[in-house]
Design an enzyme around this catalytic site. Structure first.
Site, PDB file in Angstrom:
ATOM      1  N   SER A 181     -21.731 -47.662   3.048  1.00 35.80           N
ATOM      2  CA  SER A 181     -23.156 -47.733   2.749  1.00 35.80           C
ATOM      3  C   SER A 181     -23.481 -49.011   2.008  1.00 35.80           C
ATOM      4  O   SER A 181     -22.964 -49.251   0.906  1.00 35.80           O
ATOM      5  CB  SER A 181     -23.583 -46.531   1.908  1.00 35.80           C
ATOM      6  N   HIS A 216     -23.655 -48.506   7.191  1.00 38.14           N
ATOM      7  CA  HIS A 216     -24.657 -47.482   6.938  1.00 38.14           C
ATOM      8  C   HIS A 216     -25.780 -48.095   6.113  1.00 38.14           C
ATOM      9  O   HIS A 216     -25.554 -48.616   5.015  1.00 38.14           O
ATOM     10  CB  HIS A 216     -24.010 -46.316   6.171  1.00 38.14           C
ATOM     11  N   ASP A 267     -29.236 -47.369   4.252  1.00 39.04           N
ATOM     12  CA  ASP A 267     -30.101 -46.338   3.676  1.00 39.04           C
ATOM     13  C   ASP A 267     -31.505 -46.886   3.458  1.00 39.04           C
ATOM     14  O   ASP A 267     -31.699 -47.812   2.660  1.00 39.04           O
ATOM     15  CB  ASP A 267     -29.534 -45.847   2.344  1.00 39.04           C
ATOM     16  N   MET A 318     -35.175 -46.000   2.119  1.00 34.04           N
ATOM     17  CA  MET A 318     -35.882 -45.033   1.267  1.00 34.04           C
ATOM     18  C   MET A 318     -37.285 -45.528   0.984  1.00 34.04           C
ATOM     19  O   MET A 318     -37.489 -46.711   0.723  1.00 34.04           O
ATOM     20  CB  MET A 318     -35.134 -44.840  -0.050  1.00 34.04           C
ATOM     21  N   HIS A 353     -30.104 -44.839   8.281  1.00 32.78           N
ATOM     22  CA  HIS A 353     -30.489 -43.524   7.763  1.00 32.78           C
ATOM     23  C   HIS A 353     -31.890 -43.610   7.166  1.00 32.78           C
ATOM     24  O   HIS A 353     -32.091 -44.191   6.097  1.00 32.78           O
ATOM     25  CB  HIS A 353     -29.460 -43.099   6.706  1.00 32.78           C
ATOM     26  N   MET A 361     -34.625 -42.193   5.204  1.00 34.62           N
ATOM     27  CA  MET A 361     -35.030 -41.193   4.214  1.00 34.62           C
ATOM     28  C   MET A 361     -36.493 -41.446   3.882  1.00 34.62           C
ATOM     29  O   MET A 361     -36.845 -41.880   2.777  1.00 34.62           O
ATOM     30  CB  MET A 361     -34.135 -41.284   2.976  1.00 34.62           C
ATOM     31  N   MET A 364     -25.765 -34.097   4.310  1.00 37.43           N
ATOM     32  CA  MET A 364     -25.782 -34.707   2.979  1.00 37.43           C
ATOM     33  C   MET A 364     -24.933 -33.879   2.023  1.00 37.43           C
ATOM     34  O   MET A 364     -25.148 -32.672   1.883  1.00 37.43           O
ATOM     35  CB  MET A 364     -27.214 -34.800   2.446  1.00 37.43           C
ATOM     36  N   ASP A 418     -22.379 -37.782   4.056  1.00 37.66           N
ATOM     37  CA  ASP A 418     -22.839 -38.847   3.165  1.00 37.66           C
ATOM     38  C   ASP A 418     -22.979 -38.310   1.745  1.00 37.66           C
ATOM     39  O   ASP A 418     -23.745 -37.377   1.502  1.00 37.66           O
ATOM     40  CB  ASP A 418     -24.188 -39.375   3.669  1.00 37.66           C
TER      41      ASP A 418
END
Length: 217
Positions: free
Chosen positions: A7, A32, A34, A36, A65, A67, A136, A174
């Site tokens: 990540s 990965h 992330d 957000m 990913h 979110m 998760m 994750d």
């Protein structure tokens, strides 16, 4: 075979390109990313411009990913920026089937994610349309959290259902993944592991990833 997806949330953002090049050279299978929005989760990370810049510099499979509250609105820009696989949350506000179809329409692989409080059965209606399910093992939003053991049972339930249907769906985990927690997930049926600080924070990322893989054998 276990695949590792470090990540970039744990990377040195002042040296993001160089850090990502280093972990890919050290044997990472993918990166990965992330994303957000500060609404779906209580943190803001990065967006399309960062992914686009990184993808131009670092050749990699980008495991993105989302979110965010309304992932459907952002499928096209993230795929265009370099995402190879897009994961969104079943708890988000976008219609699940429509979002999966939109991801496939852009030529990306689709994955569905569940938070710790969501039962594994929630993804069962969509398994046939997915390339991956992300479980998760921490509350989404921040890196460096402690692994939640309840994730292991969820992984096993999803793997059992996928096998019952004859599916070879990837199952990713994750949160809190290291050489101690990785084998628990692998034994339950996970085959893609997101490791942040355990890889980017290691003095020797190659050795760290080798240790995680070796623990899963």
């Amino acid at each position: 075979m276990i695949k590792l997806s470090p990540s970039i949330l744990a990377a040195d953002f002042a040296e993001l390109g160089r850090s990502c090049e280093a972990v890919m050279a050290a044997g990472a299978d993918m990166l990965h990313v992330d994303v957000m929005d500060g609404a779906f989760v209580p943190n803001i990370s990065l967006g399309v411009p960062v992914l686009a810049a990184l993808a131009k510099r670092v050749p990699a499979f980008y495991d993105v990913h989302l979110m965010i509250r309304r992932p459907l609105q952002y499928i096209k820009p993230f795929c265009a920026a370099g995402a190879n696989l897009l994961t969104f949350h079943i708890e988000a506000e976008s219609p699940v089937e429509q979002t999966i179809q939109a991801i496939h329409d852009e030529g990306c692989r689709a994955a569905l994610c569940i938070k710790p409080a969501t039962p594994p059965e929630a993804v069962f209606p969509y398994l046939d349309a997915l390339e991956m399910v992300l479980v998760m093992s921490v509350e989404p939003g921040f890196g460096g959290q402690k692994f939640m053991p309840a994730a292991v049972e969820k992984i096993a339930a999803i793997r059992a259902e996928a096998q019952r249907r004859g599916l070879s769906t990837d199952i990713e985990v994750d949160g809190g993944i290291d050489a101690a927690t990785a084998p628990l997930c692998a034994a339950a049926g996970a085959n893609v592991l997101v490791a942040g600080s355990a890889v980017f924070g290691a003095k020797d990322p190659a050795a760290a990833m080798s240790a995680i893989r070796a623990a899963c054998v």
